[in-house]
Design a protein around this motif. Structure first.
Motif, mmCIF file in Angstrom:
data_model
loop_
_atom_site.group_PDB
_atom_site.id
_atom_site.type_symbol
_atom_site.label_atom_id
_atom_site.label_comp_id
_atom_site.label_asym_id
_atom_site.label_seq_id
_atom_site.Cartn_x
_atom_site.Cartn_y
_atom_site.Cartn_z
ATOM 1 N N TYR A 125 0.834 -1.204 0.000
ATOM 2 C CA TYR A 125 0.000 0.000 0.000
ATOM 3 C C TYR A 125 0.871 1.257 0.000
ATOM 4 O O TYR A 125 0.624 2.194 -0.770
ATOM 5 N N LEU A 126 1.904 1.286 0.827
ATOM 6 C CA LEU A 126 2.805 2.442 0.871
ATOM 7 C C LEU A 126 3.522 2.626 -0.460
ATOM 8 O O LEU A 126 3.682 3.752 -0.937
ATOM 9 N N PHE A 127 3.936 1.525 -1.069
ATOM 10 C CA PHE A 127 4.638 1.593 -2.350
ATOM 11 C C PHE A 127 3.733 2.150 -3.449
ATOM 12 O O PHE A 127 4.115 3.028 -4.215
ATOM 13 N N LYS A 128 2.518 1.662 -3.512
ATOM 14 C CA LYS A 128 1.586 2.097 -4.559
ATOM 15 C C LYS A 128 1.090 3.522 -4.331
ATOM 16 O O LYS A 128 0.728 4.202 -5.285
ATOM 17 N N ALA A 129 1.080 3.978 -3.084
ATOM 18 C CA ALA A 129 0.590 5.323 -2.781
ATOM 19 C C ALA A 129 1.490 6.390 -3.394
ATOM 20 O O ALA A 129 1.028 7.450 -3.794
ATOM 21 N N ASN A 130 2.788 6.125 -3.447
ATOM 22 C CA ASN A 130 3.728 7.067 -4.058
ATOM 23 C C ASN A 130 3.770 8.421 -3.359
ATOM 24 O O ASN A 130 4.129 9.417 -3.966
ATOM 25 N N LYS A 131 3.328 8.450 -2.121
ATOM 26 C CA LYS A 131 3.348 9.674 -1.310
ATOM 27 C C LYS A 131 3.264 9.241 0.150
ATOM 28 O O LYS A 131 2.926 8.097 0.440
ATOM 29 N N PRO A 132 3.549 10.132 1.075
ATOM 30 C CA PRO A 132 3.381 9.765 2.487
ATOM 31 C C PRO A 132 1.923 9.424 2.797
ATOM 32 O O PRO A 132 0.998 10.065 2.296
ATOM 33 N N VAL A 133 1.729 8.374 3.597
ATOM 34 C CA VAL A 133 0.389 7.901 3.937
ATOM 35 C C VAL A 133 0.198 8.053 5.447
ATOM 36 O O VAL A 133 1.007 7.572 6.230
ATOM 37 N N GLY A 134 -0.885 8.713 5.807
ATOM 38 C CA GLY A 134 -1.185 8.938 7.213
ATOM 39 C C GLY A 134 -1.668 7.683 7.927
ATOM 40 O O GLY A 134 -2.097 6.705 7.301
ATOM 41 N N ILE A 135 -1.602 7.729 9.236
ATOM 42 C CA ILE A 135 -1.995 6.603 10.073
ATOM 43 C C ILE A 135 -3.453 6.226 9.852
ATOM 44 O O ILE A 135 -3.783 5.050 9.709
ATOM 45 N N GLN A 136 -4.338 7.222 9.788
ATOM 46 C CA GLN A 136 -5.764 6.928 9.598
ATOM 47 C C GLN A 136 -6.022 6.218 8.271
ATOM 48 O O GLN A 136 -6.845 5.310 8.197
ATOM 49 N N GLU A 137 -5.312 6.624 7.224
ATOM 50 C CA GLU A 137 -5.488 5.979 5.918
ATOM 51 C C GLU A 137 -5.024 4.525 5.973
ATOM 52 O O GLU A 137 -5.696 3.633 5.454
ATOM 53 N N LEU A 138 -3.874 4.260 6.599
ATOM 54 C CA LEU A 138 -3.406 2.885 6.744
ATOM 55 C C LEU A 138 -4.372 2.058 7.595
ATOM 56 O O LEU A 138 -4.652 0.907 7.276
ATOM 57 N N GLN A 139 -4.879 2.667 8.674
ATOM 58 C CA GLN A 139 -5.859 1.967 9.515
ATOM 59 C C GLN A 139 -7.064 1.543 8.688
ATOM 60 O O GLN A 139 -7.538 0.420 8.794
#
Length: 188
Positions: A125-139
């Motif tokens: 998910y982090l790799f495909k996001a191509n940008k910083p991902v917040g905690i709530q989004e990962l949750q």
């Protein structure tokens, strides 16, 4: 439109049969010649149906048992497309690391790290996001938690994942964090 292609080499009668039943099959059919074979071999969505194995050619299905049922042949072709998709979707390269999604393993040279489903899910998910991902989004996206729930699950898992990566690969910067969240360090 279907994105699977079957290139038929030196099987003209079989090509004619596939053209005739085209509306009932789930792949595109094309006839090919010797000059086109090497280019077709490089295409990830193409299988090549041949009478005999051609050395150095990828993505071949050898069809040399006559007579056969058209249904058995179609089944074999569809199975080969499924295998090809499974293999292509299972491996990704992130920086210097290879990941096998299906076996949930991370590789660098001779080192291998077994990952959990959530760990591989987080990395992908982090790799495909191509940008910083917040905690709530990962949750929400990886764990399926509602953003209103107060939990430190993401932070704990990322912390443990970073420690595992550090221990096996001596890499303290694969997953980096900043004010905007977590991201994969693609500079390595």
């Amino acid at each position: 439109m279907n994105n699977h292609n079957l290139a038929i080499y030196e099987l003209d009668e079989l090509y004619n049969i596939f053209v005739e039943i085209n509306k009932d099959i789930n792949f595109n059919v094309e006839k090919t010649d010797q000059h086109q074979l090497s280019n077709l071999s490089l295409k990830s969505n193409t299988l090549i149906l041949t009478k005999k194995e051609i050395p150095g050619l990828n993505n071949q299905i050898i069809f040399n048992k006559f007579p056969t049922s058209i249904f058995k042949l179609l089944e074999k072709i569809n199975i080969e497309f499924i295998k090809k998709n499974f293999h292509e979707q299972s491996e990704i390269l992130i920086g210097n690391y290879n990941f096998n999604i299906n076996s949930r393993e991370m590789f660098l040279k001779d080192n291998k790290l077994k990952l959990t489903e959530k760990e591989i899910g987080s990395i992908v998910y982090l790799f495909k996001a191509n940008k910083p991902v917040g905690i709530q989004e990962l949750q929400s996206e990886v764990w399926g938690y509602q953003s209103q729930v107060e939990t430190h699950t993401v932070e704990t898992h990322i912390y443990r994942l970073r420690k595992k990566i550090l221990k096996v690969f001596k890499d303290d910067y694969f997953i980096i964090s900043n004010d905007n969240g977590y991201e994969i360090n693609k500079k390595k």
